[in-house]
Design an enzyme around this catalytic site. Structure first.
Site, PDB file in Angstrom:
ATOM      1  N   ASP A   1       2.501   2.040  -7.684  1.00  0.00           N
ATOM      2  CA  ASP A   1       1.708   2.915  -8.553  1.00  0.00           C
ATOM      3  C   ASP A   1       0.216   2.597  -8.420  1.00  0.00           C
ATOM      4  O   ASP A   1      -0.153   1.444  -8.182  1.00  0.00           O
ATOM      5  CB  ASP A   1       2.175   2.704 -10.002  1.00  0.00           C
TER       6      ASP A   1
ATOM      7  N   HIS B   1      -2.983   7.712  -1.059  1.00  0.00           N
ATOM      8  CA  HIS B   1      -1.614   7.638  -0.524  1.00  0.00           C
ATOM      9  C   HIS B   1      -1.615   7.078   0.907  1.00  0.00           C
ATOM     10  O   HIS B   1      -0.725   6.324   1.274  1.00  0.00           O
ATOM     11  CB  HIS B   1      -0.952   9.014  -0.556  1.00  0.00           C
TER      12      HIS B   1
ATOM     13  N   LEU C   1      16.247  -6.844   7.609  1.00  0.00           N
ATOM     14  CA  LEU C   1      16.024  -6.342   6.241  1.00  0.00           C
ATOM     15  C   LEU C   1      16.437  -4.870   6.118  1.00  0.00           C
ATOM     16  O   LEU C   1      16.259  -4.089   7.055  1.00  0.00           O
ATOM     17  CB  LEU C   1      14.550  -6.504   5.892  1.00  0.00           C
TER      18      LEU C   1
HETATM   19  C1  FPP Z   1       1.914   6.410  -7.093  1.00  0.00           C
HETATM   20  O1  FPP Z   1       0.526   6.536  -7.178  1.00  0.00           O
HETATM   21  C2  FPP Z   1       2.420   6.664  -5.759  1.00  0.00           C
HETATM   22  C3  FPP Z   1       3.222   7.702  -5.402  1.00  0.00           C
HETATM   23  C4  FPP Z   1       3.687   8.735  -6.330  1.00  0.00           C
HETATM   24  C5  FPP Z   1       3.705   7.886  -4.046  1.00  0.00           C
HETATM   25  C6  FPP Z   1       3.994   6.659  -3.243  1.00  0.00           C
HETATM   26  C7  FPP Z   1       3.589   6.928  -1.854  1.00  0.00           C
HETATM   27  C8  FPP Z   1       3.053   6.031  -1.013  1.00  0.00           C
HETATM   28  C9  FPP Z   1       2.894   4.616  -1.328  1.00  0.00           C
HETATM   29  C10 FPP Z   1       2.546   6.445   0.318  1.00  0.00           C
HETATM   30  C11 FPP Z   1       3.529   6.781   1.345  1.00  0.00           C
HETATM   31  C12 FPP Z   1       4.826   6.110   1.252  1.00  0.00           C
HETATM   32  C13 FPP Z   1       5.625   5.879   2.317  1.00  0.00           C
HETATM   33  C14 FPP Z   1       6.970   5.283   2.099  1.00  0.00           C
HETATM   34  C15 FPP Z   1       5.205   6.176   3.683  1.00  0.00           C
HETATM   35  P1  FPP Z   1      -0.073   7.652  -8.106  1.00  0.00           P
HETATM   36  O2  FPP Z   1      -0.449   8.799  -7.233  1.00  0.00           O
HETATM   37  O3  FPP Z   1       0.862   7.986  -9.212  1.00  0.00           O
HETATM   38  O4  FPP Z   1      -1.339   6.919  -8.649  1.00  0.00           O
HETATM   39  P2  FPP Z   1      -2.096   7.158 -10.039  1.00  0.00           P
HETATM   40  O5  FPP Z   1      -1.120   6.828 -11.130  1.00  0.00           O
HETATM   41  O6  FPP Z   1      -3.238   6.184  -9.956  1.00  0.00           O
HETATM   42  O7  FPP Z   1      -2.551   8.589 -10.055  1.00  0.00           O
END
Ligand code: FPP
Length: 232
Positions: A18, A35, A129
């Protein structure tokens, strides 16, 4: 470190990644830049987990609730996922990583499903893993799906073991440790069934800044926890 660790390295670690959006906002960048940086943190964490001897790593990549985000963010996330999966499938063979994906297939785009199926198939023989990507995942949906499968089988009374066996990845042990970054302290429909006795580790670090040192901090905190499983 002078103190001795009490718990061994967890077999299964799950992570709620997050803070990508806030990381981007702090830098006056579009959310997708967060992201992209988050995808690099995924690779760092995967390496750190392998190095530490963790056997199963579950990452919450996209929840069933994430569909409510702006369309361009959703398509950007899936594009990033396709690119990462493509690159990753080659590397996975090299490092012996096996990929699993947990979640509902509907309504994932066919191009994403193809990439997923290919990546899962081509890494299925790897014995290192296991990376379990929670994608279009919701824990309540997972439990309802399990119960519906049991109903279809004609069961009129079910046990805890029946439900465990119908989860998306019944062969995985429950995670001993669940990490959530960015200072949020909630489960957000993640592994509700499997988290019954998990230890939680919350850190203010935003996901794109997460690295091996942070992963080790979480393992160290876990090693000091007193796990009683309801006993004394
Ligand atoms: C949360 O940050 C993250 C996500 C909803 C998506 C997770 C995706 C990635 C880590 C990138 C790609 C993943 C892979 C497996 C290649 P948020 O957008 O909710 O952050 P915020 O709460 O600060 O807005």
């Amino acid at each position: 470190m002078s103190e001795t660790a009490a718990n061994p390295v967890p077999t299964h670690v799950a992570v709620i990644m997050d803070g990508n959006g806030r990381w981007a906002k702090e830098r006056h960048l579009p959310r997708l830049a967060g992201h992209n940086a988050g995808a690099k943190a995924v690779e760092r964490t995967l390496k750190a987990a392998q190095k530490a001897g963790v056997k199963f790593l579950t990452l919450y990549a996209f929840s069933t609730e994430n569909w409510s985000r702006p369309q361009d963010e959703i398509s950007g996330l899936f594009k990033l996922l396709e690119q990462t999966l493509g690159r990753y499938t080659q590397d996975a063979a090299k490092h012996g990583v096996r990929l699993l994906v947990s979640g509902a297939r509907e309504p994932l785009p066919p191009s994403v499903l193809d990439k997923i199926d290919h990546a899962v198939r081509s890494t299925s023989g790897n014995t290192g893993l296991t990376l379990n990507l929670a994608l279009n995942y919701g824990a309540r949906q997972e439990i309802v799906h399990a119960v519906n499968t049991l109903l279809r089988e004609g069961k009129t009374e079910i046990t805890m073991q029946d439900i465990s066996q119908q989860l998306y990845q019944p062969q995985l042990p429950d995670p001993e440790l669940i990490i959530r970054t960015s200072g949020e302290e909630r489960l957000s429909n993640f592994l509700l069934w499997q988290a019954a006795y998990s230890e939680f580790y919350f850190t203010p670090v935003l996901w794109p800044d997460f690295d091996e040192a942070e992963f080790e901090k979480a393992l160290w905190a876990y090693s000091r926890r007193k796990r009683r499983f309801g006993g004394v």
